[in-house]
Design an enzyme around this catalytic site. Structure first.
Site, PDB file in Angstrom:
ATOM      1  CE  LYS A 250      24.104  39.862  37.198  1.00  0.00           C
ATOM      2  NZ  LYS A 250      23.605  38.584  36.681  1.00  0.00           N
TER       3      LYS A 250
ATOM      4  CB  CYS B 240      32.852  30.169  48.187  1.00  0.00           C
ATOM      5  SG  CYS B 240      31.801  30.328  49.633  1.00  0.00           S
TER       6      CYS B 240
ATOM      7  CD  GLU C 180      36.556  28.970  43.690  1.00  0.00           C
ATOM      8  OE1 GLU C 180      36.493  29.875  42.838  1.00  0.00           O
ATOM      9  OE2 GLU C 180      35.953  28.992  44.770  1.00  0.00           O
TER      10      GLU C 180
ATOM     11  CD  GLU D  72      31.718  37.388  51.741  1.00  0.00           C
ATOM     12  OE1 GLU D  72      32.347  36.326  51.852  1.00  0.00           O
ATOM     13  OE2 GLU D  72      31.665  38.236  52.641  1.00  0.00           O
TER      14      GLU D  72
HETATM   15  P1  NAD Z   1      30.766  34.823  38.514  1.00  0.00           P
HETATM   16  O1  NAD Z   1      31.775  35.762  39.020  1.00  0.00           O
HETATM   17  O2  NAD Z   1      30.901  34.280  37.150  1.00  0.00           O
HETATM   18  O3  NAD Z   1      29.312  35.499  38.533  1.00  0.00           O
HETATM   19  C1  NAD Z   1      28.748  35.996  39.736  1.00  0.00           C
HETATM   20  C2  NAD Z   1      27.734  37.076  39.383  1.00  0.00           C
HETATM   21  O4  NAD Z   1      28.410  38.195  38.830  1.00  0.00           O
HETATM   22  C3  NAD Z   1      26.692  36.653  38.369  1.00  0.00           C
HETATM   23  O5  NAD Z   1      25.455  37.214  38.749  1.00  0.00           O
HETATM   24  C4  NAD Z   1      27.207  37.275  37.096  1.00  0.00           C
HETATM   25  O6  NAD Z   1      26.209  37.529  36.133  1.00  0.00           O
HETATM   26  C5  NAD Z   1      27.773  38.570  37.628  1.00  0.00           C
HETATM   27  N1  NAD Z   1      28.773  39.219  36.772  1.00  0.00           N
HETATM   28  C6  NAD Z   1      29.631  38.642  35.892  1.00  0.00           C
HETATM   29  N2  NAD Z   1      30.402  39.591  35.303  1.00  0.00           N
HETATM   30  C7  NAD Z   1      30.037  40.773  35.847  1.00  0.00           C
HETATM   31  C8  NAD Z   1      30.469  42.115  35.670  1.00  0.00           C
HETATM   32  N3  NAD Z   1      31.440  42.417  34.818  1.00  0.00           N
HETATM   33  N4  NAD Z   1      29.877  43.075  36.396  1.00  0.00           N
HETATM   34  C9  NAD Z   1      28.917  42.793  37.287  1.00  0.00           C
HETATM   35  N5  NAD Z   1      28.452  41.538  37.491  1.00  0.00           N
HETATM   36  C10 NAD Z   1      29.001  40.543  36.775  1.00  0.00           C
HETATM   37  O7  NAD Z   1      30.679  33.694  39.617  1.00  0.00           O
HETATM   38  P2  NAD Z   1      29.825  32.360  39.572  1.00  0.00           P
HETATM   39  O8  NAD Z   1      30.478  31.457  38.575  1.00  0.00           O
HETATM   40  O9  NAD Z   1      28.381  32.673  39.440  1.00  0.00           O
HETATM   41  O10 NAD Z   1      30.044  31.798  41.042  1.00  0.00           O
HETATM   42  C11 NAD Z   1      31.098  30.987  41.391  1.00  0.00           C
HETATM   43  C12 NAD Z   1      32.139  31.779  42.134  1.00  0.00           C
HETATM   44  O11 NAD Z   1      31.561  32.411  43.259  1.00  0.00           O
HETATM   45  C13 NAD Z   1      33.246  30.907  42.674  1.00  0.00           C
HETATM   46  O12 NAD Z   1      34.497  31.510  42.441  1.00  0.00           O
HETATM   47  C14 NAD Z   1      32.961  30.871  44.163  1.00  0.00           C
HETATM   48  O13 NAD Z   1      34.081  30.634  44.979  1.00  0.00           O
HETATM   49  C15 NAD Z   1      32.392  32.204  44.389  1.00  0.00           C
HETATM   50  N6  NAD Z   1      31.593  32.191  45.634  1.00  0.00           N
HETATM   51  C16 NAD Z   1      32.087  32.829  46.743  1.00  0.00           C
HETATM   52  C17 NAD Z   1      31.383  32.795  47.944  1.00  0.00           C
HETATM   53  C18 NAD Z   1      31.911  33.475  49.193  1.00  0.00           C
HETATM   54  O14 NAD Z   1      31.136  33.680  50.125  1.00  0.00           O
HETATM   55  N7  NAD Z   1      33.190  33.841  49.260  1.00  0.00           N
HETATM   56  C19 NAD Z   1      30.169  32.101  48.000  1.00  0.00           C
HETATM   57  C20 NAD Z   1      29.707  31.458  46.855  1.00  0.00           C
HETATM   58  C21 NAD Z   1      30.429  31.520  45.666  1.00  0.00           C
END
Ligand code: NAD
Length: 501
Positions: free
Chosen positions: A185, A295, A393, A261
């Protein structure tokens, strides 16, 4: 650059799910997919509802049980993974253009870094499974014990918007290498590249039906249906910390695990003995690559007092000089933010920084007069690590600078964070580098280098930056069940219960 943008935009189809080897008809609720450089919709996503998610999980389960993939020889799996590697490289320009169109990340970065990296993930795991094995223990006399790693089953792979292809390819490569089937997804904000990637794999007939499945849609609809589905075996998630916590709660209901992550607020520490120019280049890359939406951004900078004035002056001047513009323009260093909400969020942090006494060094405003979601790359100097701009962040081209006196003090302040993803250290003193590697409370420490990822090592965070590690054995731990088998070699005497003797 105009041609690349219009070529890629004109070929876009509606985004749908891919279930059991077929693209689903475009019937789901419609969600516009935006180009952040113009703020205009360029495609329509048809959301996968709970029924479609169920069909995708069932298809993955049937494919897993059929065994064409889980029980395939390592040579067969390697062949498929290497074919996907080649396929990505053969279509690198198109995939990079889609990634740039949908994320606003400069094409120079998606083409030269993200797409080759996505391909490399598949090559890496193809090579890893050829060399990897279990373990044998012979210390117990009369027994041989061995450990094998078996596929988990159906893996749910949920990705973010900031590097959609690269980060999800990492999950797919790991899950597939160890014999799993999966349901992917992507973020509903950036579904375009993965949709095309699935189409390419489908057309090339690389994998048996049902081994990879795709669902698209918002987190609270499609994401929740997937992470709460009773027939998935695990979730590998990359995204925000709050979302990770929700997914863990859903998994807890089924006593299942997940690899998370999550976010970061990584300290980048510049000691006065560091190579000044390299530390400067590294600090700028660490703060502003990928439009600062990383991230692992090393955007919480600490500079030792004796070099601080010079460092802050040059960092400020170069932040002001960053070229912000159309991400398809080869000269662009910073593209647009992902959406309007992100622009607002960044501006609210400028205000909160000001209110808490931080000094604005560069940027601090959105760029008016352009259609897209553009902001000025921003740097603020903070007296205290307790400020919200140093603790939360921001996920944008936004660096904070603090000064410090010595190693003790900076260690304490660097570790004063709810996150623990990466710690960057810039120093010429080897012993200090090794001491800092021990002392920093982060999953990874990078010394005198920005943004280096070695897939042989594990990448992931401690504290609220996550659970689990991606890469080599970390991915194996994530995507396999460890099984222990203990064999008696010498018929050891057993107490004979129930015989009265
Ligand atoms: P997000 O958490 O808003 O969304 C990530 C994914 O989760 C999307 O596909 C979203 O549709 C899905 N999602 C949202 N709510 C959900 C739920 N209740 N159940 C299941 N899936 C759900 O994150 P984002 O805004 O897309 O990404 C940015 C974040 O990702 C930042 O905090 C960043 O630090 C983190 N990130 C971490 C890494 C790492 O390797 N640690 C790498 C890249 C990004």
């Amino acid at each position: 650059m105009k041609d690349l943008r219009s070529d890629i935009t004109s070929g876009l189809k509606p985004v749908t799910g891919y279930v059991g080897g077929r693209f689903v008809a475009p019937t789901g609720a419609e969600i516009p997919v935006l180009d952040p450089a113009s703020a205009k919709p360029v495609a329509v996503l048809h959301e996968s509802d709970a029924g479609e998610v169920d069909a995708a999980v069932s298809a993955a389960r049937m494919a897993f049980r059929a065994g064409h993939w889980a029980e395939a020889s390592v040579a067969q799996r390697q062949k498929a993974l290497l074919a996907i590697h080649d396929l990505i490289l053969a279509n690198a320009e198109e995939l990079a253009a889609l990634e740039t169109l949908n994320t606003g990340i400069p094409y120079s970065q998606t083409k030269n870094m993200h797409v080759p990296r996505a391909a490399q993930n598949f090559r890496f795991f193809a090579e890893f499974i050829n060399q990897d094995g279990g373990e044998v223990f012979t210390q117990e006399k009369g027994y041989m014990s061995f450990v094998t790693y078996e596929p988990m089953g159906v893996c749910a792979l949920i990705g973010p918007w900031n590097m959609p292809l690269g980060l999800t390819a990492m999950k797919m490569a790991g899950a597939l290498a160890f014999g799993n089937t999966c349901v992917v997804k992507p973020s509903e904000i950036t579904p375009l590249t993965l949709s095309r990637f699935f189409e390419l794999i489908h057309d090339a007939e690389i994998l048996p039906e049902g081994v990879i499945n795709l669902v698209n849609g918002r987190g609270h609809v499609t994401g929740e249906a997937l992470s709460a589905h009773p027939d998935i075996d695990m979730v590998s998630f990359t995204g925000g910390t709050a979302t990770g916590a929700r997914i863990l709660s859903a998994l807890a209901q089924g006593i299942k695990g997940g690899a998370m992550e999550l976010g970061g607020k990584s300290p980048s520490i510049v000691f006065d003995d560091a190579d000044f120019d390299r530390a400067m280049d590294g600090a700028l890359l660490g703060s502003f690559m990928n439009n600062g939406q990383m991230c692992l951004a090393g955007s919480r900078l600490f500079v030792q007092e004796s070099v601080a004035d010079r460092f802050i002056e040059e960092f400020t001047a170069r932040t002001k000089a960053l070229r912000v513009g159309d991400p398809f323009d080869p000269a662009t260093e910073i593209g647009p933010m992902i959406n309007a909400a992100q622009v607002e969020r960044v501006m609210s942090y400028v205000e909160s920084g000001r209110a808490e006494g931080a000094t604005l060094l560069a940027g601090g405003a959105s760029i008016e007069g352009r259609d897209g979601f553009y902001i000025e790359p921003t740097a603020m100097q903070a007296e205290s690590n307790a400020l919200a701009i140093c603790q939360e962040e921001i996920f944008a081209p936004f660096a904070t600078l603090q000064t410090f006196t010595d190693e003790e003090e900076v260690t304490e302040r660097a570790n004063d964070s709810m996150f623990g993803l990466v710690g960057y250290v810039w120093t010429a003193d080897l012993e200090r580098a090794l001491r800092m590697s021990r002392r920093l409370a982060t999953g990874t420490v990078l010394v005198n280098t920005p943004i280096m990822r070695d897939l042989r090592t594990g990448f992931g965070g401690i504290r609220q930056s996550g659970i689990g590690r991606e890469g080599a054995k970390g991915s194996r731990a994530m995507f396999t069940e460890m099984k222990s088998t203990i064999v008696a070699l010498e018929r050891p005497a057993l107490p004979r219960m129930g015989t009265g003797s």
